[in-house]
Structures are given as C-alpha cells and as structure tokens.
Design a protein around this motif. Structure first.
Motif, short mmCIF file in Angstrom:
data_model
loop_
_atom_site.label_atom_id
_atom_site.label_comp_id
_atom_site.label_asym_id
_atom_site.label_seq_id
_atom_site.Cartn_x
_atom_site.Cartn_y
_atom_site.Cartn_z
N LEU A 154 3.17 5.65 -11.91
CA LEU A 154 2.64 6.52 -10.86
C LEU A 154 1.96 5.74 -9.75
O LEU A 154 1.70 6.29 -8.67
N ALA A 155 1.65 4.47 -9.99
CA ALA A 155 0.83 3.69 -9.06
C ALA A 155 1.35 3.68 -7.63
O ALA A 155 0.55 3.84 -6.69
N PRO A 156 2.66 3.48 -7.39
CA PRO A 156 3.11 3.46 -5.98
C PRO A 156 2.79 4.75 -5.24
O PRO A 156 2.32 4.71 -4.09
N SER A 157 3.04 5.90 -5.88
CA SER A 157 2.77 7.17 -5.18
C SER A 157 1.27 7.39 -5.01
O SER A 157 0.82 7.89 -3.97
N ILE A 158 0.47 7.02 -6.03
CA ILE A 158 -0.99 7.15 -5.90
C ILE A 158 -1.49 6.24 -4.78
O ILE A 158 -2.31 6.64 -3.94
N TRP A 159 -1.00 5.01 -4.75
CA TRP A 159 -1.44 4.03 -3.76
C TRP A 159 -1.12 4.49 -2.34
O TRP A 159 -1.96 4.40 -1.44
N ARG A 160 0.09 5.01 -2.13
CA ARG A 160 0.47 5.45 -0.79
C ARG A 160 -0.34 6.68 -0.36
O ARG A 160 -0.55 6.90 0.84
N ARG A 161 -0.80 7.47 -1.32
CA ARG A 161 -1.57 8.67 -1.01
C ARG A 161 -3.02 8.36 -0.64
O ARG A 161 -3.67 9.13 0.07
N LEU A 162 -3.53 7.24 -1.13
CA LEU A 162 -4.94 6.92 -0.89
C LEU A 162 -5.17 6.43 0.54
O LEU A 162 -4.41 5.61 1.05
N PRO A 163 -6.21 6.92 1.20
CA PRO A 163 -6.54 6.38 2.52
C PRO A 163 -7.02 4.94 2.41
O PRO A 163 -7.47 4.50 1.34
N GLU A 164 -6.96 4.22 3.52
CA GLU A 164 -7.31 2.80 3.49
C GLU A 164 -8.71 2.52 2.96
O GLU A 164 -8.89 1.58 2.17
N PRO A 165 -9.74 3.29 3.30
CA PRO A 165 -11.07 3.00 2.74
C PRO A 165 -11.09 3.07 1.21
O PRO A 165 -11.80 2.30 0.56
N GLU A 166 -10.29 3.99 0.63
CA GLU A 166 -10.24 4.09 -0.83
C GLU A 166 -9.49 2.91 -1.43
O GLU A 166 -9.86 2.39 -2.49
N ARG A 167 -8.43 2.48 -0.78
CA ARG A 167 -7.71 1.28 -1.24
C ARG A 167 -8.65 0.08 -1.22
O ARG A 167 -8.69 -0.72 -2.16
N ARG A 168 -9.40 -0.03 -0.13
CA ARG A 168 -10.33 -1.16 0.00
C ARG A 168 -11.40 -1.10 -1.09
O ARG A 168 -11.79 -2.13 -1.66
N ARG A 169 -11.86 0.10 -1.42
CA ARG A 169 -12.86 0.26 -2.46
C ARG A 169 -12.31 -0.18 -3.82
O ARG A 169 -12.99 -0.81 -4.62
N PHE A 170 -11.05 0.16 -4.06
CA PHE A 170 -10.42 -0.26 -5.31
C PHE A 170 -10.34 -1.79 -5.40
O PHE A 170 -10.69 -2.38 -6.43
N VAL A 171 -9.86 -2.42 -4.34
CA VAL A 171 -9.70 -3.88 -4.35
C VAL A 171 -11.04 -4.57 -4.55
O VAL A 171 -11.15 -5.55 -5.29
N ARG A 172 -12.08 -4.02 -3.95
CA ARG A 172 -13.39 -4.66 -4.03
C ARG A 172 -14.07 -4.46 -5.38
O ARG A 172 -14.65 -5.39 -5.93
N HIS A 173 -13.96 -3.26 -5.93
CA HIS A 173 -14.77 -2.93 -7.10
C HIS A 173 -13.99 -2.83 -8.41
O HIS A 173 -14.56 -3.07 -9.48
N LEU A 174 -12.72 -2.44 -8.36
CA LEU A 174 -12.02 -2.12 -9.60
C LEU A 174 -10.80 -2.98 -9.90
O LEU A 174 -10.29 -2.95 -11.03
N GLN A 175 -10.30 -3.72 -8.93
CA GLN A 175 -9.06 -4.46 -9.17
C GLN A 175 -9.18 -5.41 -10.35
O GLN A 175 -8.26 -5.53 -11.16
N SER A 176 -10.29 -6.10 -10.46
CA SER A 176 -10.47 -7.06 -11.57
C SER A 176 -10.37 -6.37 -12.92
O SER A 176 -9.79 -6.91 -13.87
N TYR A 177 -10.92 -5.16 -13.00
CA TYR A 177 -10.87 -4.42 -14.27
C TYR A 177 -9.47 -3.90 -14.55
O TYR A 177 -9.01 -3.91 -15.71
N TRP A 178 -8.78 -3.45 -13.51
CA TRP A 178 -7.39 -3.04 -13.67
C TRP A 178 -6.55 -4.22 -14.15
O TRP A 178 -5.73 -4.10 -15.06
N ASP A 179 -6.75 -5.38 -13.53
CA ASP A 179 -5.93 -6.55 -13.84
C ASP A 179 -6.03 -6.95 -15.30
O ASP A 179 -5.02 -7.29 -15.93
N VAL A 180 -7.24 -6.94 -15.88
CA VAL A 180 -7.37 -7.41 -17.26
C VAL A 180 -6.78 -6.40 -18.25
O VAL A 180 -6.43 -6.76 -19.37
N HIS A 181 -6.70 -5.14 -17.85
CA HIS A 181 -6.04 -4.14 -18.70
C HIS A 181 -4.53 -4.10 -18.46
O HIS A 181 -3.76 -3.85 -19.39
N ARG A 182 -4.15 -4.36 -17.24
CA ARG A 182 -2.73 -4.26 -16.87
C ARG A 182 -1.95 -5.52 -17.23
O ARG A 182 -0.85 -5.46 -17.77
#
Length: 458
Positions: free
Chosen positions: A282-310
């Motif tokens: 689902l990630a591509p469709s979720i990612w395209r739906r998110l506005p840029e500020p939300e994408r930026r928030r994910f990269v800053r705060h959650l990407q590291s946690y996603w990466d270790v699980h993914r």
C-alpha cells in the motif's frame, strides 16, 4: 542507425528489464544495448563476488526476477544446493549467478528481430538529438552511440561524504566504501562503524567471521537502532485490511492504523512482519496521497523506525551479531559525531551520546562509513547524473529521496515535463513511490516499464 534501447547499468534492474524486452520487444526496436561500467554483466555492487559470503535479506522463495514464475530463483539455487528450501537465506553471490543466467536465457530465447549488445564503459552524458528524435550517449574512452530510448538503471549510489570526516577522508584508516575493508585488522584493533543499518550488519559480519581475529567494533548512529531479524511468516497473510488506511491523511493516522492492524493480527496468532509486508504494497498509494509536510514529518521522525522493521536481517546474521554483542566485541551506540581527525596512523573520534551534552573522545584503528546509499541528486558524484541534472533533463524531489518520475518511470525534467525517451529504474523511484529498494518492488517496476515501452512501440 539501429532502433536502439540503451540500458545504462547491468545490475538487478538493468538485467531484469533487458530480459523482459528481449523476450517481448517493442515492435520497432532492433537492439538492446546493455552498458555496464563494472567488470561483469548481471551482478552490480549488491551481488558482486566477495571473499565474504554475504547473505540475501529475503528468503529464496520470494526473490524471483519474474513475477509470473515465483520460484524461479529457488529452482536455480537447487541446481547446486539441492537441499535448500523456500525459506532459506542464500549467498548474494549465488543471486548474481542467477541474474547472469536470467540474462543468458533471455538472450537465447529472444525474438529473432532483436539482439543484445553488451558494452563495458561509463556513460558520462546524454544529450537530445535534433528534433528530439534520439538521444546521444557519450561513453568515456569510446565513441558515442545513439538510442531512441535510454533507461537509467544505475543501482545504489555510494554513501554520502560526511562533512565532519573531511580531514580524515584521504587517511588510510578511513573507508568510505564499506565493501573494501582493511585486510590487516585483528583482535588487537578497534574499529568504528558509522551507521547501524543493514550495511553495518554486513561490515560487522565480515570483520568478525573469524572469532580469533575479530577486532573490537563500535557503532554510532543518530538513534542507535539496528535492523530486526527475519522470521518464517506468511507474506500474504493479511488480506482485506486496506480500510485501515483508506482515510489516513497524516503520518499520525497511518501510524495509528498500523498499530491497530498489528494488534489485530497478533491477537489472532500472526506476526507483525505480515503487517509490514501488507503495508509495503500500500505504501506507494499512501505516499502519493500524503502532502509534502507529512512526508517530511515521516522522513524526520519515523523513517528510522520503519527501516529497522522493514529491512530485516537474515536469522543467522542476526544470531551472529547477537553473539558478538554478548561477547563484548560489538557495542551499539546512539549519538552524533562532531569530528574525525588523524592521529598518526589512527583516527581520533569526538562524539556526543544521544541525550547528553558532554563530548567523549576515543581513538580507533579504522573507520568505516556504513551510512548507506545517498539518494540526493544534488550531492551525486555520478558524472552522468551530474550532467543530466545540470542540463535539466532530470530533477529531484523536495526531500532529496531521489528522482522525479511518472508512474511508468519516465524522467521528469526541471521544467516539469515528462520525457518520452529517458527513463529511470532503481531505488531513486522512492521519491514518488517510497517502496522501491527491494527486489520485489524493483522487479515490478521493471516489468511495468517494459510493458510501457512495448505499448508505445519504443
């Protein structure tokens, strides 16, 4: 002039799309030119031949280069390893052998009106011809060639040069390439590994395979998170859970929906990895739906946690690292490095632990940059990407995740127009798709691009 499709890069992506186009070529194409700057076709950096038996991070049963033949790689592996099963994690070098076989078989079974031309060299520039009817590819040390279509399949870029390591960059104890490790390290030495992801795990494994010679290892990353281990789980176990994410318009909502789904799955005896796999689709469709500020928030705060699980570790590698940590030979740290400076034939490290203001200092015999690929186009050291970016033929996204492309991989120029002749295939697709680094996603993108080229006749 042949009606040529030029594929620049013969790693996983270049090999898969070449094989697809050879078996079902566009009506007007007469030649596939596969250009590789390395020593071998069909391997790339990821599946190169090394002394260390690096392992794949995905089991053999889920690594086919053909979506229509899911167990193709497993059957290939069983030719030489008859006892392996679908859930086994096999050497990356074997997967390189498989990709070379895929290309060879596709060439043998190719349509009679198409031929494969392998070419070794580095493409340094691409320019548009008169009337935009072709592209001219300049190749270092060779004559230029012309092509009607070009596919950038450049593989993973190297790690970002670290600004606080500039004084040590040319020092013999510093390695910016994590695949070229010092050969003289022993148990008397101390090594700093910068980064705590999959690359760190590979470096640590390589340096500690021989327990008697294993050096002391220290790692530092901003959060100190290391990848979680793989397990045997059902990749397609979660069905019909899209409704959890249908109305998620923020990262907070996506995270809440993910946690709810994990709780439901685990309550029924499932594995959280099943949910991560489900979200990947689902990630591509979720990612395209998110506005840029939300994408930026994910990269800053959650990407590291996603990466270790993914991006998870093979069980045997996770067990090895656990043993090395218990022995005291591997120390994982969270913090920031302030300075790396030469001290004779060693390097002095000044750093701050996460949550502390005080500066600690220690001296090491080697420093390995294992921070992973740097996808920022503006920082790229690839001469081709530099030239294409300079000329406005490609453009980057606002978060420095990669290249802007259309759904079928056409490069988006600086003026916002989508190219009809220049395409990209590889991990920099994550700028628009997010999930574009694993073999499964890249295979699907390769197949989609091949179908598009067939439909437009190339």
């Amino acid at each position: 002039m042949p009606n040529r499709i030029a594929i620049i890069g013969a790693g996983f992506c270049g090999t898969v799309v070449a094989a697809k186009l050879l078996r079902r070529p566009p009506a007007n194409a007469s030649e596939i030119t596969l250009i590789e700057r390395g020593p071998m076709m069909g391997r790339g950096v990821a599946y190169a031949v090394h002394d260390c038996p690096y392992l794949l991070n995905v089991p053999a049963g889920r690594l086919s280069a053909d979506s229509q033949d899911p167990l193709q790689f497993l059957r290939f592996a069983q030719r030489t390893l008859p006892d392996v099963g679908a859930e086994d994690f096999l050497p990356r070098q074997l997967y390189g052998d498989y990709l070379q076989d895929v290309l060879l078989q596709a060439e043998r079974e190719s349509s009679p009106h198409i031929k494969l031309t392998p070419l070794f060299g580095e493409v340094t520039d691409i320019s548009r011809g008169a009337g935009d009817e072709w592209l001219t590819l300049r190749i270092a040390g060779r004559e230029s060639i012309k092509a009607q279509r070009a596919i950038l399949a450049l593989g993973n870029p190297p790690p970002q040069p670290l600004p606080w390591a500039e004084a040590a960059h040319d020092h013999p104890a510093y390695r910016n390439d994590p695949w070229k490790l010092p050969a003289n390290l022993t148990s008397e030495h101390h090594v700093l590994i910068i980064g705590n992801g999959l690359t760190m795990a590979d470096v640590a494994f390589s340096l500690t395979r021989d327990d008697a010679r294993a050096p002391r290892l220290t790692t530092i990353s901003r959060r100190g998170l290391i990848p979680l281990p793989q397990s045997t789980f059902h990749a397609a176990a979660v069905q019909g859970g899209e409704e959890f994410f249908d109305f998620a318009a923020s990262i907070r909502q996506v995270l809440s929906a993910s946690r709810t789904l994990v709780r439901d799955v685990e309550r029924l005896g499932g594995d959280w990895r099943e949910v991560v796999t489900f979200i990947r689709h689902l990630a591509p469709s979720i990612w395209r739906r998110l506005p840029e500020p939300e994408r930026r928030r994910f990269v800053r705060h959650l990407q590291s946690y996603w990466d270790v699980h993914r991006h998870r570790l093979p069980p045997q590698l996770a067990a090895h690292l656990h043993g090395v940590r218990r022995s005291g030979r591997l120390e994982i740290n969270a913090g920031r490095i302030d300075e790396l400076a030469p001290e004779g034939d060693r390097l002095r490290v000044r750093w701050r632990r996460r949550g502390r203001a005080t500066i600690d200092t220690f001296v090491v015999d080697a420093v390995i940059n294992a921070t992973g690929p740097d996808y920022a186009v503006k920082r790229s050291r690839n001469p081709l990407l530099q030239a294409l970016h300079r000329d406005g033929l490609v453009s980057e996204d606002a978060l420095d995740l990669g290249l802007r492309t259309t759904l079928h991989g056409a490069c988006v120029a600086a003026d916002g127009s989508a190219s009809e002749r220049l395409f990209y295939l590889g991990p920099m697709l994550r700028a628009d798709h997010w999930e574009a680094t694993a073999a499964t996603e890249l295979r699907n993108h390769a197949e989609q691009l091949a179908r598009h080229l067939v439909q437009c006749g190339a």
